[in-house]
Design an enzyme around this catalytic site. Structure first.
Site, PDB file in Angstrom:
ATOM      1  N   PRO A 194     129.696  52.282  63.181  1.00 49.61           N
ATOM      2  CA  PRO A 194     130.625  51.053  62.673  1.00 49.61           C
ATOM      3  C   PRO A 194     131.885  51.516  62.064  1.00 49.61           C
ATOM      4  O   PRO A 194     132.048  52.220  61.269  1.00 49.61           O
ATOM      5  CB  PRO A 194     129.429  50.276  61.654  1.00 49.61           C
ATOM      6  CG  PRO A 194     128.535  51.404  60.973  1.00 49.61           C
ATOM      7  CD  PRO A 194     128.692  52.470  62.378  1.00 49.61           C
ATOM      8  N   GLU A 195     132.838  50.978  62.432  1.00 52.96           N
ATOM      9  CA  GLU A 195     134.383  50.868  61.934  1.00 52.96           C
ATOM     10  C   GLU A 195     134.514  49.777  61.187  1.00 52.96           C
ATOM     11  O   GLU A 195     133.494  48.832  61.303  1.00 52.96           O
ATOM     12  CB  GLU A 195     135.294  51.301  63.004  1.00 52.96           C
ATOM     13  CG  GLU A 195     135.021  52.471  64.116  1.00 52.96           C
ATOM     14  CD  GLU A 195     135.888  53.493  63.550  1.00 52.96           C
ATOM     15  OE1 GLU A 195     137.008  53.349  62.615  1.00 52.96           O
ATOM     16  OE2 GLU A 195     135.814  54.565  64.170  1.00 52.96           O
ATOM     17  N   LYS A 202     134.537  50.250  54.219  1.00 51.50           N
ATOM     18  CA  LYS A 202     133.168  50.150  54.851  1.00 51.50           C
ATOM     19  C   LYS A 202     132.096  49.782  53.967  1.00 51.50           C
ATOM     20  O   LYS A 202     130.955  49.961  54.398  1.00 51.50           O
ATOM     21  CB  LYS A 202     133.126  51.242  55.595  1.00 51.50           C
ATOM     22  CG  LYS A 202     134.186  51.545  56.826  1.00 51.50           C
ATOM     23  CD  LYS A 202     134.016  52.690  57.683  1.00 51.50           C
ATOM     24  CE  LYS A 202     135.196  52.780  58.512  1.00 51.50           C
ATOM     25  NZ  LYS A 202     135.194  54.245  59.465  1.00 51.50           N
ATOM     26  N   HIS A 234     113.695  52.407  63.253  1.00 56.16           N
ATOM     27  CA  HIS A 234     114.128  53.163  61.813  1.00 56.16           C
ATOM     28  C   HIS A 234     114.464  52.141  60.789  1.00 56.16           C
ATOM     29  O   HIS A 234     115.219  52.410  60.106  1.00 56.16           O
ATOM     30  CB  HIS A 234     115.502  53.632  62.401  1.00 56.16           C
ATOM     31  CG  HIS A 234     115.354  54.656  63.451  1.00 56.16           C
ATOM     32  ND1 HIS A 234     114.600  55.844  63.243  1.00 56.16           N
ATOM     33  CD2 HIS A 234     115.703  54.437  64.816  1.00 56.16           C
ATOM     34  CE1 HIS A 234     114.728  56.523  64.549  1.00 56.16           C
ATOM     35  NE2 HIS A 234     115.123  55.759  65.573  1.00 56.16           N
ATOM     36  N   ARG A 267     120.166  57.453  61.423  1.00 61.70           N
ATOM     37  CA  ARG A 267     120.497  58.829  60.808  1.00 61.70           C
ATOM     38  C   ARG A 267     120.679  58.925  59.464  1.00 61.70           C
ATOM     39  O   ARG A 267     120.941  59.973  58.940  1.00 61.70           O
ATOM     40  CB  ARG A 267     121.828  59.381  61.475  1.00 61.70           C
ATOM     41  CG  ARG A 267     121.627  59.605  62.737  1.00 61.70           C
ATOM     42  CD  ARG A 267     122.910  59.954  63.276  1.00 61.70           C
ATOM     43  NE  ARG A 267     123.310  59.301  64.688  1.00 61.70           N
ATOM     44  CZ  ARG A 267     124.368  59.521  65.533  1.00 61.70           C
ATOM     45  NH1 ARG A 267     125.353  60.299  65.073  1.00 61.70           N
ATOM     46  NH2 ARG A 267     124.590  58.724  66.684  1.00 61.70           N
ATOM     47  N   ARG A 281     152.315  63.734  49.959  1.00 59.09           N
ATOM     48  CA  ARG A 281     151.101  64.653  50.259  1.00 59.09           C
ATOM     49  C   ARG A 281     151.526  65.636  51.222  1.00 59.09           C
ATOM     50  O   ARG A 281     152.320  65.266  52.233  1.00 59.09           O
ATOM     51  CB  ARG A 281     149.951  63.843  50.722  1.00 59.09           C
ATOM     52  CG  ARG A 281     149.347  62.756  49.493  1.00 59.09           C
ATOM     53  CD  ARG A 281     148.565  63.332  48.692  1.00 59.09           C
ATOM     54  NE  ARG A 281     147.329  63.663  49.024  1.00 59.09           N
ATOM     55  CZ  ARG A 281     146.420  63.192  49.293  1.00 59.09           C
ATOM     56  NH1 ARG A 281     146.221  62.023  48.809  1.00 59.09           N
ATOM     57  NH2 ARG A 281     145.260  63.677  49.583  1.00 59.09           N
ATOM     58  N   ARG A 306     134.472  67.377  63.637  1.00 55.68           N
ATOM     59  CA  ARG A 306     134.475  66.423  64.708  1.00 55.68           C
ATOM     60  C   ARG A 306     135.485  66.824  65.565  1.00 55.68           C
ATOM     61  O   ARG A 306     135.916  68.051  65.698  1.00 55.68           O
ATOM     62  CB  ARG A 306     134.231  65.272  64.141  1.00 55.68           C
ATOM     63  CG  ARG A 306     135.621  64.894  63.454  1.00 55.68           C
ATOM     64  CD  ARG A 306     135.508  63.845  62.325  1.00 55.68           C
ATOM     65  NE  ARG A 306     134.460  64.434  61.399  1.00 55.68           N
ATOM     66  CZ  ARG A 306     133.979  64.003  60.350  1.00 55.68           C
ATOM     67  NH1 ARG A 306     134.483  62.737  59.998  1.00 55.68           N
ATOM     68  NH2 ARG A 306     133.169  64.337  59.463  1.00 55.68           N
TER      69      ARG A 306
END
Length: 289
Positions: free
Chosen positions: A2-3, A61, A95, A120, A162, A272
DNA sequence: CACGGTGCCTGAGAGC
DNA sequence: TGCTCTCAGGCACCGT
């Protein structure tokens, strides 16, 4: 996965189907999802039993359900979490990790359950003491770019102070929330900026445009996702149609760039992947030290 | 404090 | 067939 748009769809579903309900029982079937609750599984359950849900809110989120005593049930879906509202006694999901029995009192609602399902278990739940307004556990999380109170100018200023690569900054929840790996790559592709470019080496205009692209990508996905839940079922579906049709960079290794035809490259990034067009988004010349 | 690297998790799919 | 390996990634955490 999910974003933010998917999380917002879940929030809307919770607002519609859970607000007003009283939690009459809590069952923790796996303790990992409540690992961040200092009370432990039994304390978690006890702190919620008898409470009534008064709202459904979101920051980035994270989702939280303010409760009638000023506490809040705070949750994150992680990679694979789902919040389902099911009729009481519906078949148990493979799950299923935590279930909440809901009572809607005299308002005609049949008994239902809120279920936290998470394969997960990167996600989790906890009871935030006094967290109804804004849980202290997520006070460090910035607003998301779809939030009307998001401060564009402040974001641009902070990015430009930054030295970290701009993709990492897009994923920094303290600067901007709700941007995941997929949308970060898409926004960078649209802005023609390589994710390794240090924030301090971007112009004000570049950062502003990048933010605009991130906002557009997320808003488009939200429009698509916003139509996908039915009366008594709140789901998260990372395979939303938006992903199939509209991705220009993410997951497209070796496929031609939609702008210039150059094969999309994939590089390792933070355990990733990052996808980018080597021509439209040139790798910065001066590598950071 | 900023930065950049790592671990947490499970299951699908690839490779042998 | 069945094993092992890789990958997915939001976020906390940690050493520098």
């Amino acid at each position: 996965m999910p974003e933010l748009p998917e999380v917002e769809v879940v929030r809307l579903g919770l607002e519609r189907h859970v607000v007003g309900a009283t939690i009459t029982a809590v069952e923790v079937l796996h303790e990992r999802p409540v690992r961040r609750d200092p009370r432990g599984p039994s304390g978690f359950a006890a702190a919620l039993t008898g409470r009534t849900v008064t709202g459904a809110r979101r920051r980035g989120k994270y989702l939280w359900l303010p409760l009638d005593n000023g506490d809040a049930l705070l949750g994150h879906l992680g990679m694979s979490g789902q919040m389902l509202v099911q009729p009481a006694g519906a078949p148990v999901e493979r799950h299923l990790r935590v279930r909440f029995a809901l009572d809607f009192g005299g308002r005609g609602g049949r008994p239902a359950e809120l279920r936290f399902v998470d394969q997960r278990m990167f996600g989790g739940l906890l009871v935030s003491a006094g967290g109804a307004g804004l849980p202290s556990e997520i006070a460090h999380i910035a607003r998301d770019p779809l939030d009307p109170e998001f401060d564009d100018d402040l974001f641009v200023q902070r990015v430009r102070r930054r030295s970290a690569g701009v993709k990492r900054l897009l994923l920094d929840q303290g600067l901007i929330s709700g941007v995941g790996n997929i949308y970060a790559d898409e926004a960078l592709w649209r802005a023609r900026v390589h994710g390794d470019r240090p924030g301090e080496r971007l112009t004000r205009k570049q950062v502003t445009e990048l933010l605009g692209h991130a906002r557009e990508v997320m808003a488009a996905a939200l429009v698509q996702g916003g139509t996908s839940f039915d009366a008594l079922y709140v789901n998260v579906n990372g395979e939303s149609g938006y992903f199939d049709r509209s991705l220009h960079a993410y997951g497209r290794e070796d496929q031609p760039c939609d702008r210039c035809g150059t094969p999309i490259r994939r590089i390792a990034f933070m355990n990733r992947s990052s996808y980018f067009c080597p021509r439209c988004q040139p790798v910065p010349r001066v590598r950071r030290v």
